[in-house]
Design a protein around this motif. Structure first.
Motif, PDB file in Angstrom:
ATOM      1  N   LYS A 114      23.525  11.672   0.357  1.00 30.49           N
ATOM      2  CA  LYS A 114      22.933  11.705   1.307  1.00 30.49           C
ATOM      3  C   LYS A 114      21.150  11.352   0.834  1.00 30.49           C
ATOM      4  CE  LYS A 114      24.783  16.036   2.954  1.00 30.49           C
ATOM      5  NZ  LYS A 114      24.573  17.483   3.099  1.00 30.49           N
ATOM      6  N   TYR A 115      21.416  10.295  -0.321  1.00 30.58           N
ATOM      7  CA  TYR A 115      20.016  10.019  -0.819  1.00 30.58           C
ATOM      8  C   TYR A 115      20.008   8.453  -0.448  1.00 30.58           C
ATOM      9  CZ  TYR A 115      20.058  14.044  -3.860  1.00 30.58           C
ATOM     10  OH  TYR A 115      19.972  15.450  -4.384  1.00 30.58           O
ATOM     11  N   LEU A 116      18.943   7.750  -0.173  1.00 28.67           N
ATOM     12  CA  LEU A 116      18.728   6.724   0.092  1.00 28.67           C
ATOM     13  C   LEU A 116      17.743   5.958  -1.268  1.00 28.67           C
ATOM     14  CD1 LEU A 116      17.232   6.791   3.700  1.00 28.67           C
ATOM     15  CD2 LEU A 116      19.128   5.593   3.063  1.00 28.67           C
ATOM     16  N   LEU A 117      18.357   4.767  -1.398  1.00 27.46           N
ATOM     17  CA  LEU A 117      17.625   4.152  -2.600  1.00 27.46           C
ATOM     18  C   LEU A 117      17.290   2.762  -2.548  1.00 27.46           C
ATOM     19  CD1 LEU A 117      21.011   4.904  -4.835  1.00 27.46           C
ATOM     20  CD2 LEU A 117      18.916   6.302  -4.729  1.00 27.46           C
ATOM     21  N   LEU A 118      15.763   2.672  -2.332  1.00 24.24           N
ATOM     22  CA  LEU A 118      15.099   1.205  -2.420  1.00 24.24           C
ATOM     23  C   LEU A 118      15.165   0.481  -3.692  1.00 24.24           C
ATOM     24  CD1 LEU A 118      14.547   3.378   0.298  1.00 24.24           C
ATOM     25  CD2 LEU A 118      12.329   1.969  -0.014  1.00 24.24           C
ATOM     26  N   ASP A 119      15.855  -0.569  -3.917  1.00 19.43           N
ATOM     27  CA  ASP A 119      15.833  -1.236  -5.108  1.00 19.43           C
ATOM     28  C   ASP A 119      14.724  -2.219  -5.085  1.00 19.43           C
ATOM     29  OD1 ASP A 119      16.543  -2.965  -6.908  1.00 19.43           O
ATOM     30  OD2 ASP A 119      18.285  -3.820  -6.127  1.00 19.43           O
ATOM     31  N   CYS A 120      13.956  -1.793  -6.139  1.00 13.96           N
ATOM     32  CA  CYS A 120      12.609  -2.323  -6.488  1.00 13.96           C
ATOM     33  C   CYS A 120      12.800  -3.010  -7.922  1.00 13.96           C
ATOM     34  CB  CYS A 120      11.147  -1.436  -6.307  1.00 13.96           C
ATOM     35  SG  CYS A 120      11.276  -0.830  -4.596  1.00 13.96           S
ATOM     36  N   GLY A 121      13.949  -3.626  -8.213  1.00 11.58           N
ATOM     37  CA  GLY A 121      14.000  -4.280  -9.745  1.00 11.58           C
ATOM     38  C   GLY A 121      14.329  -3.261 -10.517  1.00 11.58           C
ATOM     39  N   ASP A 122      13.306  -3.010 -11.474  1.00 12.25           N
ATOM     40  CA  ASP A 122      13.585  -2.241 -12.552  1.00 12.25           C
ATOM     41  C   ASP A 122      13.061  -0.789 -12.260  1.00 12.25           C
ATOM     42  OD1 ASP A 122      10.913  -2.615 -12.436  1.00 12.25           O
ATOM     43  OD2 ASP A 122      10.966  -3.442 -14.756  1.00 12.25           O
ATOM     44  N   ILE A 123      12.594  -0.476 -10.840  1.00 11.38           N
ATOM     45  CA  ILE A 123      12.499   0.856 -10.496  1.00 11.38           C
ATOM     46  C   ILE A 123      13.254   0.721  -9.136  1.00 11.38           C
ATOM     47  CG2 ILE A 123      10.432   2.167  -9.290  1.00 11.38           C
ATOM     48  CD1 ILE A 123      10.351   2.190 -12.263  1.00 11.38           C
ATOM     49  N   THR A 124      13.868   2.088  -9.050  1.00 10.38           N
ATOM     50  CA  THR A 124      14.614   2.367  -7.826  1.00 10.38           C
ATOM     51  C   THR A 124      13.729   3.558  -7.247  1.00 10.38           C
ATOM     52  OG1 THR A 124      16.491   1.586  -8.595  1.00 10.38           O
ATOM     53  CG2 THR A 124      16.541   3.130  -6.834  1.00 10.38           C
TER      54      THR A 124
ATOM     55  N   GLY B 105       0.902  -1.351  -0.036  1.00  8.12           N
ATOM     56  CA  GLY B 105       0.059  -0.018  -0.210  1.00  8.12           C
ATOM     57  C   GLY B 105       0.863   1.205   0.044  1.00  8.12           C
ATOM     58  N   VAL B 106       0.389   2.259  -0.719  1.00  9.95           N
ATOM     59  CA  VAL B 106       1.046   3.712  -0.667  1.00  9.95           C
ATOM     60  C   VAL B 106       0.017   4.624  -0.418  1.00  9.95           C
ATOM     61  CG1 VAL B 106       2.599   5.113  -2.203  1.00  9.95           C
ATOM     62  CG2 VAL B 106       2.546   2.543  -2.385  1.00  9.95           C
ATOM     63  N   VAL B 107       0.471   5.473   0.832  1.00  5.61           N
ATOM     64  CA  VAL B 107      -0.337   6.710   0.878  1.00  5.61           C
ATOM     65  C   VAL B 107       0.381   8.083   0.907  1.00  5.61           C
ATOM     66  CG1 VAL B 107      -1.856   7.565   2.787  1.00  5.61           C
ATOM     67  CG2 VAL B 107      -1.779   5.188   2.406  1.00  5.61           C
ATOM     68  N   VAL B 108       0.062   8.922   0.005  1.00  8.42           N
ATOM     69  CA  VAL B 108       0.472   9.996  -0.098  1.00  8.42           C
ATOM     70  C   VAL B 108      -0.309  11.235   0.403  1.00  8.42           C
ATOM     71  CG1 VAL B 108       1.539  11.763  -1.618  1.00  8.42           C
ATOM     72  CG2 VAL B 108       1.889   9.299  -2.106  1.00  8.42           C
TER      73      VAL B 108
ATOM     74  N   LEU C 228       4.590   3.606   3.308  1.00 10.61           N
ATOM     75  CA  LEU C 228       4.749   2.448   2.389  1.00 10.61           C
ATOM     76  C   LEU C 228       4.445   1.348   3.358  1.00 10.61           C
ATOM     77  CD1 LEU C 228       8.199   3.352   0.468  1.00 10.61           C
ATOM     78  CD2 LEU C 228       5.665   3.854  -0.368  1.00 10.61           C
ATOM     79  N   ALA C 229       3.291   0.686   3.184  1.00 13.79           N
ATOM     80  CA  ALA C 229       2.709  -0.386   3.671  1.00 13.79           C
ATOM     81  C   ALA C 229       3.538  -1.583   3.349  1.00 13.79           C
ATOM     82  CB  ALA C 229       1.424  -0.556   3.858  1.00 13.79           C
ATOM     83  N   LEU C 230       3.879  -2.583   4.063  1.00 10.66           N
ATOM     84  CA  LEU C 230       4.626  -3.572   3.742  1.00 10.66           C
ATOM     85  C   LEU C 230       3.918  -4.959   4.131  1.00 10.66           C
ATOM     86  CD1 LEU C 230       8.182  -2.470   5.223  1.00 10.66           C
ATOM     87  CD2 LEU C 230       7.180  -2.267   2.906  1.00 10.66           C
ATOM     88  N   ASP C 231       4.251  -6.046   3.528  1.00  9.98           N
ATOM     89  CA  ASP C 231       3.524  -7.211   3.606  1.00  9.98           C
ATOM     90  C   ASP C 231       3.909  -7.997   4.992  1.00  9.98           C
ATOM     91  OD1 ASP C 231       6.087  -8.179   3.310  1.00  9.98           O
ATOM     92  OD2 ASP C 231       5.660  -9.523   1.508  1.00  9.98           O
TER      93      ASP C 231
ATOM     94  N   GLU D 106       2.993  -3.174  -4.901  1.00  8.18           N
ATOM     95  CA  GLU D 106       3.221  -4.742  -5.150  1.00  8.18           C
ATOM     96  C   GLU D 106       4.661  -5.046  -5.509  1.00  8.18           C
ATOM     97  OE1 GLU D 106       1.040  -6.734  -4.130  1.00  8.18           O
ATOM     98  OE2 GLU D 106      -0.586  -5.368  -3.625  1.00  8.18           O
ATOM     99  N   ARG D 107       5.563  -3.928  -5.649  1.00  9.46           N
ATOM    100  CA  ARG D 107       6.860  -4.491  -5.766  1.00  9.46           C
ATOM    101  C   ARG D 107       7.795  -4.892  -4.605  1.00  9.46           C
ATOM    102  NH1 ARG D 107       9.078  -3.265 -10.627  1.00  9.46           N
ATOM    103  NH2 ARG D 107       7.672  -1.967 -12.087  1.00  9.46           N
ATOM    104  N   ARG D 108       8.619  -5.790  -4.858  1.00  6.73           N
ATOM    105  CA  ARG D 108       9.106  -6.239  -3.456  1.00  6.73           C
ATOM    106  C   ARG D 108      10.679  -5.455  -3.449  1.00  6.73           C
ATOM    107  NH1 ARG D 108       8.294 -10.394  -0.801  1.00  6.73           N
ATOM    108  NH2 ARG D 108       6.887 -11.226  -2.373  1.00  6.73           N
ATOM    109  N   ILE D 109      11.089  -5.070  -2.246  1.00  7.96           N
ATOM    110  CA  ILE D 109      12.444  -4.378  -2.117  1.00  7.96           C
ATOM    111  C   ILE D 109      13.273  -5.127  -2.010  1.00  7.96           C
ATOM    112  CG2 ILE D 109      13.464  -2.789  -0.680  1.00  7.96           C
ATOM    113  CD1 ILE D 109      10.534  -1.711   0.382  1.00  7.96           C
ATOM    114  N   HIS D 110      14.428  -5.222  -2.764  1.00  8.34           N
ATOM    115  CA  HIS D 110      15.476  -6.166  -2.736  1.00  8.34           C
ATOM    116  C   HIS D 110      16.832  -5.607  -1.833  1.00  8.34           C
ATOM    117  CE1 HIS D 110      13.587  -8.282  -6.032  1.00  8.34           C
ATOM    118  NE2 HIS D 110      13.507  -7.201  -6.635  1.00  8.34           N
TER     119      HIS D 110
END
Length: 272
Positions: A58-68, A25-28, A96-99, A47-51
């Motif tokens: 100073k940037y955080l990068l969440l790797d979600c496959g073909d989307i960061t 889930g994503v709430v903005v 960002l709600a997680l499973d 529905e993407r998985r965070i790898h």
């Protein structure tokens, strides 16, 4: 604002909660941050998985496959892991709600942070494209810094705070590193010797490493992802100590302005 050690502390804190988890889930609540959150972002990451969770400067990068997912904390932002049903507080702008039943929550009172996404297959995001090397990485060494100083009239403190030269050396850490290296902050970068460049690199590494180990510097608005404050400010040798005796030699610490930033040094320990 949160500097590299604070961001790295946050990365280490949230990584175990995010890696391998799916975004359910994503709430903005407030899209108007430093750069507006794109309307398409929730659809792109749902529905993407965070790898994994990385950091660049100073940037955080969440790797979600073909989307960061790119996160910047701005001047007052913080990330917390909370329960999915935890009610939002004022200035809690994005969830960002997680499973796992947990939620990654972005809190940013001043709204100078950022939440953006990009396709890493197309190259780095424009905000990352021209960043210099990481100060704790292999590319940042004495030879590199010495080359960067040649024919530069700018103050050495301003040079090491330039993110095109090296990322993540903020105002506090620049003053502390120059003290440890015995170099005056207003000295022209072009006058730095090769030996001094090596000494300064080691000082930057030592100061940042110590700060990361102790949880970052306590700033007015900085808190860890669990709400606790950093403790590195207890170890500051010159920053914020104008008029107080140097902890090494007893000489009064001086305060000057370099590049429009308050700067602190010991006139005895930093003779050159």
């Amino acid at each position: 604002m949160p500097e590299l050690p604070e961001v790295e502390t946050t990365r280490r804190g949230i990584e175990p909660h995010l890696t391998g988890r799916r975004i359910t889930g994503v709430v903005v609540r407030q899209p108007r941050l430093r750069w507006p959150i794109p309307d398409s972002l929730p659809r792109q990451i749902l529905e993407r998985r965070i790898h994994g969770v990385d950091r660049r400067g100073k940037y955080l990068l969440l790797d979600c496959g073909d989307i960061t997912l790119l996160v910047h904390l701005g001047m007052s932002g913080s990330l917390r892991i909370v329960e999915n049903d935890s009610p939002p507080r004022l200035h809690d702008h994005v969830d960002l709600a997680l499973d796992s039943g947990k939620t990654l929550r972005l809190h940013d009172p001043r709204r100078f942070g950022a939440l953006l996404c990009f396709d890493p297959r197309e190259g780095p995001h424009p905000l990352l494209a021209e960043l210099g090397p990481e100060p704790l990485g292999d590319q940042f060494d004495g030879d590199y810094l010495h080359r960067q100083t040649r024919r530069r009239r700018t103050a050495i403190k301003s040079l090491i705070m330039d993110s095109h030269v090296v990322v993540g050396v903020g105002n506090i850490y620049a003053s502390e590193s120059l003290f440890l290296a015995g170099i005056r902050p207003r000295r022209a970068a072009g006058r730095i010797t090769r030996a001094e460049a090596f000494r300064l690199v080691e000082a930057i590494r030592a100061v940042l490493t110590a700060s990361i180990e102790q949880g970052g510097t306590t700033l007015r608005d900085f808190v860890h992802e669990d709400g606790s404050h950093g403790y590195f400010s207890q170890q500051l040798r010159v920053y914020g100590r104008a008029g107080l005796p140097c902890l090494r030699c007893g000489t009064a610490i001086r305060q000057v302005v370099v590049g429009q930033r308050s700067t602190f040094y010991c006139p005895h320990c930093q003779e050159r």
